[in-house]
Structure formats: C-alpha cells, structure tokens
Design a protein around this motif. Structure first.
Motif, PDB file in Angstrom:
ATOM      1  N   ASP A 224      10.115  14.724 -22.534  1.00 27.61           N
ATOM      2  CA  ASP A 224       9.742  15.102 -23.890  1.00 27.61           C
ATOM      3  C   ASP A 224      10.519  16.372 -24.209  1.00 27.61           C
ATOM      4  O   ASP A 224      10.217  17.434 -23.654  1.00 27.61           O
ATOM      5  N   PRO A 225      11.544  16.309 -25.081  1.00 29.94           N
ATOM      6  CA  PRO A 225      12.383  17.493 -25.314  1.00 29.94           C
ATOM      7  C   PRO A 225      11.607  18.721 -25.774  1.00 29.94           C
ATOM      8  O   PRO A 225      12.023  19.853 -25.486  1.00 29.94           O
ATOM      9  N   ASP A 226      10.488  18.525 -26.469  1.00 28.80           N
ATOM     10  CA  ASP A 226       9.693  19.667 -26.904  1.00 28.80           C
ATOM     11  C   ASP A 226       9.058  20.397 -25.732  1.00 28.80           C
ATOM     12  O   ASP A 226       8.597  21.536 -25.873  1.00 28.80           O
ATOM     13  N   ARG A 227       9.026  19.749 -24.572  1.00 30.10           N
ATOM     14  CA  ARG A 227       8.513  20.399 -23.363  1.00 30.10           C
ATOM     15  C   ARG A 227       9.640  20.726 -22.389  1.00 30.10           C
ATOM     16  O   ARG A 227       9.672  21.811 -21.798  1.00 30.10           O
ATOM     17  N   SER A 228      10.567  19.785 -22.200  1.00 28.80           N
ATOM     18  CA  SER A 228      11.578  19.976 -21.160  1.00 28.80           C
ATOM     19  C   SER A 228      12.600  21.049 -21.514  1.00 28.80           C
ATOM     20  O   SER A 228      13.076  21.772 -20.623  1.00 28.80           O
ATOM     21  N   ILE A 229      12.954  21.191 -22.793  1.00 35.23           N
ATOM     22  CA  ILE A 229      13.923  22.229 -23.159  1.00 35.23           C
ATOM     23  C   ILE A 229      13.326  23.628 -22.978  1.00 35.23           C
ATOM     24  O   ILE A 229      13.955  24.482 -22.325  1.00 35.23           O
ATOM     25  N   PRO A 230      12.120  23.919 -23.500  1.00 37.38           N
ATOM     26  CA  PRO A 230      11.536  25.237 -23.223  1.00 37.38           C
ATOM     27  C   PRO A 230      11.339  25.504 -21.733  1.00 37.38           C
ATOM     28  O   PRO A 230      11.503  26.655 -21.281  1.00 37.38           O
ATOM     29  N   GLU A 231      11.004  24.468 -20.965  1.00 34.38           N
ATOM     30  CA  GLU A 231      10.846  24.659 -19.522  1.00 34.38           C
ATOM     31  C   GLU A 231      12.176  25.045 -18.879  1.00 34.38           C
ATOM     32  O   GLU A 231      12.231  25.919 -18.008  1.00 34.38           O
ATOM     33  N   ALA A 232      13.246  24.384 -19.274  1.00 33.27           N
ATOM     34  CA  ALA A 232      14.560  24.737 -18.732  1.00 33.27           C
ATOM     35  C   ALA A 232      14.931  26.161 -19.097  1.00 33.27           C
ATOM     36  O   ALA A 232      15.416  26.934 -18.254  1.00 33.27           O
ATOM     37  N   ILE A 233      14.709  26.537 -20.350  1.00 36.72           N
ATOM     38  CA  ILE A 233      15.031  27.900 -20.778  1.00 36.72           C
ATOM     39  C   ILE A 233      14.212  28.923 -19.995  1.00 36.72           C
ATOM     40  O   ILE A 233      14.710  29.981 -19.595  1.00 36.72           O
ATOM     41  N   ARG A 234      12.962  28.596 -19.728  1.00 33.34           N
ATOM     42  CA  ARG A 234      12.088  29.520 -18.996  1.00 33.34           C
ATOM     43  C   ARG A 234      12.605  29.807 -17.594  1.00 33.34           C
ATOM     44  O   ARG A 234      12.582  30.957 -17.138  1.00 33.34           O
ATOM     45  N   VAL A 235      13.068  28.776 -16.895  1.00 33.74           N
ATOM     46  CA  VAL A 235      13.478  28.976 -15.502  1.00 33.74           C
ATOM     47  C   VAL A 235      14.916  29.472 -15.377  1.00 33.74           C
ATOM     48  O   VAL A 235      15.329  29.884 -14.287  1.00 33.74           O
ATOM     49  N   LEU A 236      15.667  29.468 -16.479  1.00 36.53           N
ATOM     50  CA  LEU A 236      17.048  29.930 -16.430  1.00 36.53           C
ATOM     51  C   LEU A 236      17.130  31.450 -16.510  1.00 36.53           C
ATOM     52  O   LEU A 236      16.381  32.093 -17.245  1.00 36.53           O
ATOM     53  N   ARG A 237      18.079  31.998 -15.767  1.00 37.96           N
ATOM     54  CA  ARG A 237      18.396  33.410 -15.889  1.00 37.96           C
ATOM     55  C   ARG A 237      19.142  33.650 -17.196  1.00 37.96           C
ATOM     56  O   ARG A 237      19.727  32.711 -17.767  1.00 37.96           O
ATOM     57  N   PRO A 238      19.184  34.878 -17.706  1.00 39.47           N
ATOM     58  CA  PRO A 238      19.992  35.164 -18.901  1.00 39.47           C
ATOM     59  C   PRO A 238      21.441  34.725 -18.690  1.00 39.47           C
ATOM     60  O   PRO A 238      22.037  34.992 -17.641  1.00 39.47           O
ATOM     61  N   GLY A 239      21.969  34.013 -19.662  1.00 34.11           N
ATOM     62  CA  GLY A 239      23.313  33.478 -19.544  1.00 34.11           C
ATOM     63  C   GLY A 239      23.390  32.186 -18.762  1.00 34.11           C
ATOM     64  O   GLY A 239      24.481  31.640 -18.575  1.00 34.11           O
ATOM     65  N   GLY A 240      22.244  31.675 -18.319  1.00 36.69           N
ATOM     66  CA  GLY A 240      22.215  30.388 -17.623  1.00 36.69           C
ATOM     67  C   GLY A 240      22.404  29.237 -18.590  1.00 36.69           C
ATOM     68  O   GLY A 240      22.422  29.418 -19.811  1.00 36.69           O
ATOM     69  N   ALA A 241      22.532  28.027 -18.047  1.00 30.66           N
ATOM     70  CA  ALA A 241      22.867  26.884 -18.895  1.00 30.66           C
ATOM     71  C   ALA A 241      22.074  25.643 -18.508  1.00 30.66           C
ATOM     72  O   ALA A 241      21.732  25.432 -17.344  1.00 30.66           O
ATOM     73  N   LEU A 242      21.806  24.847 -19.524  1.00 29.24           N
ATOM     74  CA  LEU A 242      21.212  23.524 -19.370  1.00 29.24           C
ATOM     75  C   LEU A 242      22.311  22.507 -19.639  1.00 29.24           C
ATOM     76  O   LEU A 242      22.915  22.502 -20.722  1.00 29.24           O
ATOM     77  N   ALA A 243      22.610  21.663 -18.650  1.00 26.82           N
ATOM     78  CA  ALA A 243      23.675  20.664 -18.768  1.00 26.82           C
ATOM     79  C   ALA A 243      23.068  19.271 -18.688  1.00 26.82           C
ATOM     80  O   ALA A 243      22.365  18.952 -17.725  1.00 26.82           O
ATOM     81  N   VAL A 244      23.350  18.462 -19.688  1.00 28.83           N
ATOM     82  CA  VAL A 244      22.800  17.113 -19.801  1.00 28.83           C
ATOM     83  C   VAL A 244      23.960  16.136 -19.904  1.00 28.83           C
ATOM     84  O   VAL A 244      24.848  16.316 -20.734  1.00 28.83           O
ATOM     85  N   TRP A 245      23.972  15.114 -19.041  1.00 28.99           N
ATOM     86  CA  TRP A 245      25.041  14.131 -19.154  1.00 28.99           C
ATOM     87  C   TRP A 245      24.553  12.743 -18.757  1.00 28.99           C
ATOM     88  O   TRP A 245      23.523  12.587 -18.121  1.00 28.99           O
ATOM     89  N   ARG A 246      25.353  11.757 -19.145  1.00 28.57           N
ATOM     90  CA  ARG A 246      25.071  10.381 -18.761  1.00 28.57           C
ATOM     91  C   ARG A 246      26.337   9.558 -18.888  1.00 28.57           C
ATOM     92  O   ARG A 246      27.258   9.901 -19.653  1.00 28.57           O
ATOM     93  N   ASN A 247      26.393   8.496 -18.110  1.00 34.07           N
ATOM     94  CA  ASN A 247      27.435   7.488 -18.267  1.00 34.07           C
ATOM     95  C   ASN A 247      26.986   6.477 -19.310  1.00 34.07           C
ATOM     96  O   ASN A 247      25.906   5.895 -19.179  1.00 34.07           O
ATOM     97  N   ASP A 248      27.802   6.257 -20.311  1.00 33.88           N
ATOM     98  CA  ASP A 248      27.580   5.172 -21.262  1.00 33.88           C
ATOM     99  C   ASP A 248      28.642   4.113 -21.026  1.00 33.88           C
ATOM    100  O   ASP A 248      29.834   4.428 -20.861  1.00 33.88           O
TER     101      ASP A 248
END
Length: 260
Positions: free
Chosen positions: A119-143
């Motif tokens: 659920d992006p409304d939960r998973s994105i804030p969770e990722a931001i919370r655990v990231l250090r300043p300047g950290g990154a969330l990377a999302v990818w997939r094979n289509d």
C-alpha cells in the motif's frame, strides 16, 4: 481486482517458490549502474533493505555489488527458499507496509518486482522513515517487451483462456511502475527514472516454470493450471521447435532520493 483476490494473489507465491527462484528473469548489470547513478551513492558498503525480496534474486545481485543487504520478505515459503539458497544473507520476515527497523538506519530501500504488492500510502512513508538523510528508495521491475509477435500472441491466449485474468482489474493502477515517480514526488523525494532493454534465451521448460510462478497461474485450480500450461507448451513448441525461445524485457527503474 477485489481486495480479497489481491490478497489471494499476494499469498500464492510461497507454493511456487522453487519455480520462482529457478525461472524468473534476473536483472542486467546496467540496472544497478543506474541505481547508483540516480541515488548518488555506490552500492558497495551501503546498508540496503531489499523489501519483498522473494527468493533473493535481486538480493544476491545487490550483495554481489558489495552492499550490506538485508532481505525483507513476508511469505514463509519464499523466505524459506531464500534462506536455503543464500543462508548467509540476513533475512527478516516482514512487509514493506510495516518495516521492523529503526529510524534513519538504511542508505537504500529497494523493491524488485514487489512494490505493487504494498500500500503506497504506508510503504513510502515507512521507507522514508528508515532511510538516512540523502538515502534513496529504488523501485524496479522487469516488464515483458510485447512488441515481438510471439509474446503478443501469448498474452492474447492468456487473456482469453485464463479465468483469473478476466474481468476488471481494480488494482491495475498500482502495478504500473511508471506511476511510481509521481507517488514518490508527492512525498517530496527527488525522482529519477531509467529503462534498460535486455534479452535472455531460455528453454521452453524454463519459460513454462516462469509462467507457473505467476500469481494469476498459481491461484488457479490444479486442473485449470495444468490445462493452461499444456496448451502453452504446445503453442511455444509450435513456434520454437528447437525448444528454446528469446525473451525480451524492459527493466524499468524509479529512484526517489530524500533530502540530505
């Protein structure tokens, strides 16, 4: 797709973990070059949480680039396979919607072929919370690149003949990784994207095992599943009598960087 169907699909992977690990496509080296470029940091030495790690296909590649990676996977069956294949990789059984990690402890949070199960409304804030300043969330997939005639014909066969693919798909919007950039930008992340085209050649049996590991096949009854796979085997061997086929993919990547 209703919420209950979505949950059934998400829960289906444990039973097909062996096929998933053996047959799902990997990721090209160029993808990880782009992760480093867009995140502004080298993977070597970075603390990475690979969320929705599955059987560890991407996790092992991240570790191979020198990342200090922890796999995060909610499915018991998938986690068991990951641990059996890669016992040296730390593994936490959890989902991206509720990460059991302290604030500001990771340099990178990654989702390979898995973000659409959150659920992006939960998973994105969770990722931001655990990231250090300047950290990154990377999302990818094979289509799958459907521009080749045989791949387009396969999609037509599956759409016409597989009951789990019929009817409206209420969850289709969040499966499109090209929407992820807008979601990340909405949380104030600096967004970059990349696309890498690549190809593999595999035996028909591998292509069928890959198909067997798809959630829309895994949720079928045994009789329908075997009927679909038998028909697909016949169609593929008619197209590729030598028993191997080329599969073309586009690896689509979106990276959101937090403020430093």
């Amino acid at each position: 797709m209703t919420a209950s169907v979505w949950r059934d699909r998400a829960a289906s992977f444990g039973a097909v973990a062996v096929d998933y690990d053996a047959a799902r496509p990997s990721y090209p080296d160029a993808l990880f070059d782009e992760v480093e470029r867009l995140s502004g940091r080298l993977l070597r030495g970075s603390v990475v949480l690979d969320v929705g790690a599955g059987t560890g296909i991407a996790t092992r590649l991240l570790a191979g680039r020198g990342a200090r990676v922890t796999a995060v996977e909610p499915s018991a069956g998938m986690a068991a396979r990951l641990h059996a294949v890669s016992p040296g990789i730390p593994l936490v059984k959890a989902s991206g919607d509720e990460l059991p990690f302290h604030d500001a402890t990771a340099d990178l949070v990654t989702y390979a072929q898995a973000f659409h199960w959150t659920d992006p409304d939960r998973s994105i804030p969770e990722a931001i919370r655990v990231l250090r300043p300047g950290g990154a969330l990377a999302v990818w997939r094979n289509d799958r690149d459907r521009r080749t005639p045989w791949a387009e014909a396969q999609l037509d066969r599956l759409m016409a003949g597989v009951s789990s693919l019929t009817g409206p798909s209420q969850g289709a919007g969040r499966t499109d990784i090209r929407r992820v950039g807008g979601l990340l930008a909405g949380y104030g992340l600096r967004v970059g994207t990349a696309e890498i085209s690549w190809q593999r050649e595999v035996p028909v049996d591998t292509a069928l095992a890959d198909l067997r590991s798809k959630s829309f096949i895994a949720v079928l009854s045994a009789a329908e599943r075997e009927s679909v796979l038998a028909a697909e085997r016949a169609a593929l061997l008619a197209e590729f009598p030598a028993g191997t086929l080329p599969e073309s993919f586009v690896a689509r990547l979106t990276v959101g960087v937090t403020e430093g």
